[in-house]
Scaffold this motif. Structure first.
Motif, PDB file in Angstrom:
ATOM      1  N   HIS A 190       0.843  -1.190   0.000  1.00 59.56           N
ATOM      2  CA  HIS A 190       0.000   0.000   0.000  1.00 59.56           C
ATOM      3  C   HIS A 190       0.878   1.239   0.000  1.00 59.56           C
ATOM      4  O   HIS A 190       2.019   1.212   0.460  1.00 59.56           O
ATOM      5  CB  HIS A 190      -0.945   0.008   1.206  1.00 59.56           C
ATOM      6  N   LEU A 191       0.327   2.309  -0.501  1.00 62.21           N
ATOM      7  CA  LEU A 191       1.018   3.584  -0.603  1.00 62.21           C
ATOM      8  C   LEU A 191       0.159   4.608   0.130  1.00 62.21           C
ATOM      9  O   LEU A 191      -0.992   4.848  -0.264  1.00 62.21           O
ATOM     10  CB  LEU A 191       1.153   3.948  -2.086  1.00 62.21           C
ATOM     11  N   THR A 192       0.671   5.171   1.216  1.00 61.56           N
ATOM     12  CA  THR A 192      -0.089   6.144   1.997  1.00 61.56           C
ATOM     13  C   THR A 192      -0.152   7.469   1.252  1.00 61.56           C
ATOM     14  O   THR A 192       0.867   7.995   0.816  1.00 61.56           O
ATOM     15  CB  THR A 192       0.566   6.338   3.384  1.00 61.56           C
ATOM     16  N   VAL A 193      -1.372   8.011   1.113  1.00 60.04           N
ATOM     17  CA  VAL A 193      -1.548   9.294   0.433  1.00 60.04           C
ATOM     18  C   VAL A 193      -2.104  10.372   1.353  1.00 60.04           C
ATOM     19  O   VAL A 193      -1.996  11.558   1.050  1.00 60.04           O
ATOM     20  CB  VAL A 193      -2.424   9.164  -0.835  1.00 60.04           C
ATOM     21  N   LEU A 194      -2.702   9.984   2.490  1.00 57.48           N
ATOM     22  CA  LEU A 194      -3.212  10.933   3.485  1.00 57.48           C
ATOM     23  C   LEU A 194      -2.892  10.434   4.879  1.00 57.48           C
ATOM     24  O   LEU A 194      -3.039   9.238   5.160  1.00 57.48           O
ATOM     25  CB  LEU A 194      -4.741  11.049   3.397  1.00 57.48           C
ATOM     26  N   ARG A 195      -2.468  11.322   5.741  1.00 52.91           N
ATOM     27  CA  ARG A 195      -2.257  11.012   7.156  1.00 52.91           C
ATOM     28  C   ARG A 195      -3.231  11.853   7.974  1.00 52.91           C
ATOM     29  O   ARG A 195      -3.708  12.881   7.508  1.00 52.91           O
ATOM     30  CB  ARG A 195      -0.826  11.329   7.574  1.00 52.91           C
ATOM     31  N   GLY A 196      -3.506  11.420   9.195  1.00 52.44           N
ATOM     32  CA  GLY A 196      -4.453  12.159  10.034  1.00 52.44           C
ATOM     33  C   GLY A 196      -5.847  12.142   9.439  1.00 52.44           C
ATOM     34  O   GLY A 196      -6.632  13.061   9.629  1.00 52.44           O
ATOM     35  N   CYS A 197      -6.157  11.081   8.749  1.00 50.68           N
ATOM     36  CA  CYS A 197      -7.442  10.928   8.061  1.00 50.68           C
ATOM     37  C   CYS A 197      -8.353  10.102   8.970  1.00 50.68           C
ATOM     38  O   CYS A 197      -8.213   8.886   9.048  1.00 50.68           O
ATOM     39  CB  CYS A 197      -7.209  10.241   6.715  1.00 50.68           C
ATOM     40  N   ARG A 198      -9.261  10.762   9.667  1.00 57.71           N
ATOM     41  CA  ARG A 198     -10.116  10.065  10.642  1.00 57.71           C
ATOM     42  C   ARG A 198     -11.220   9.247   9.990  1.00 57.71           C
ATOM     43  O   ARG A 198     -11.660   8.255  10.530  1.00 57.71           O
ATOM     44  CB  ARG A 198     -10.709  11.074  11.608  1.00 57.71           C
ATOM     45  N   ALA A 199     -11.670   9.717   8.846  1.00 60.51           N
ATOM     46  CA  ALA A 199     -12.718   8.999   8.118  1.00 60.51           C
ATOM     47  C   ALA A 199     -12.559   9.301   6.641  1.00 60.51           C
ATOM     48  O   ALA A 199     -12.070  10.365   6.270  1.00 60.51           O
ATOM     49  CB  ALA A 199     -14.100   9.443   8.595  1.00 60.51           C
ATOM     50  N   CYS A 200     -12.984   8.361   5.828  1.00 62.50           N
ATOM     51  CA  CYS A 200     -12.909   8.556   4.388  1.00 62.50           C
ATOM     52  C   CYS A 200     -14.113   7.863   3.773  1.00 62.50           C
ATOM     53  O   CYS A 200     -14.237   6.648   3.870  1.00 62.50           O
ATOM     54  CB  CYS A 200     -11.607   7.979   3.839  1.00 62.50           C
ATOM     55  N   ASP A 201     -14.993   8.654   3.190  1.00 63.51           N
ATOM     56  CA  ASP A 201     -16.223   8.112   2.628  1.00 63.51           C
ATOM     57  C   ASP A 201     -16.158   7.953   1.116  1.00 63.51           C
ATOM     58  O   ASP A 201     -17.178   7.701   0.492  1.00 63.51           O
ATOM     59  CB  ASP A 201     -17.404   9.030   2.984  1.00 63.51           C
ATOM     60  N   PHE A 202     -14.990   8.094   0.524  1.00 64.09           N
ATOM     61  CA  PHE A 202     -14.878   7.995  -0.928  1.00 64.09           C
ATOM     62  C   PHE A 202     -15.199   6.568  -1.369  1.00 64.09           C
ATOM     63  O   PHE A 202     -14.563   5.616  -0.939  1.00 64.09           O
ATOM     64  CB  PHE A 202     -13.466   8.393  -1.383  1.00 64.09           C
TER      65      PHE A 202
END
Length: 170
Positions: free
Chosen positions: A123-135
């Motif tokens: 995996h490749l991290t693209v966002l940090r501090g991301c509490r939720a992601c509804d995409f």
């Protein structure tokens, strides 16, 4: 001096650009700190803080690990709540990628490296501090040809972390 080190797959500039374009819908839909495109990588083994005088040992061990060329198809995305990251990954990782990670970790164990007991999940991290992601949408797939890996150093600067390659085999 100790360096914060990790072995990684390091994308070529054109792959880095394609990964950035593929991540755009995810980045626009989710909140968090964006990982700068220059820091994109896929970790094979995280070493942590290593005394600089031990680098030659690690170079020698990693240099014995053969890379069977493969192509990663980055075609999915996800979010992990615990570490609060959004990532891009492979729906079907090639067996050669798993073998590379496993062989590298095995080569490093005699040097005191304690591998992550969890199976390798590219995996490749693209966002940090991301509490939720509804995409829920799709990302544009990226074909990432791989024929080598690197040892990279993580430096924390006032503007954020910067990763730089300190070794590559051959």
């Amino acid at each position: 001096m100790k360096l914060r080190l990790f072995y990684a797959l390091w994308p070529a500039p054109e792959v880095r650009d394609a990964l950035s374009a593929s991540a755009r819908p995810l980045l626009e839909a989710c909140r968090g700190r964006r990982v700068p495109k220059r820091n994109y990588h896929l970790t094979l083994a995280f070493l942590g803080r290593v005394p600089e005088q031990r680098l030659d040992e690690f170079h020698e061990a990693a240099g014995q690990v053969a890379v069977e060329p493969f192509t990663l198809r980055i075609d999915r995305h996800g979010h992990w709540r615990g570490p609060q990251v959004a990532w891009l990954g492979c729906s079907s990782p090639p067996a050669a990628a798993t073998r590379l990670a496993d062989n590298l970790r095995a080569a490093l164990e005699p040097l005191g490296f304690k591998p992550d007991p969890r199976p390798f999940r590219p995996h490749l991290t693209v966002l940090r501090g991301c509490r939720a992601c509804d995409f829920e949408g799709e990302i544009a797939p990226v074909e990432w040809p791989v024929s080598s890996f690197v040892l990279a150093c993580s430096e924390t600067l006032p503007a954020g972390p910067v990763y730089r390659v300190v070794w590559s085999p051959g």
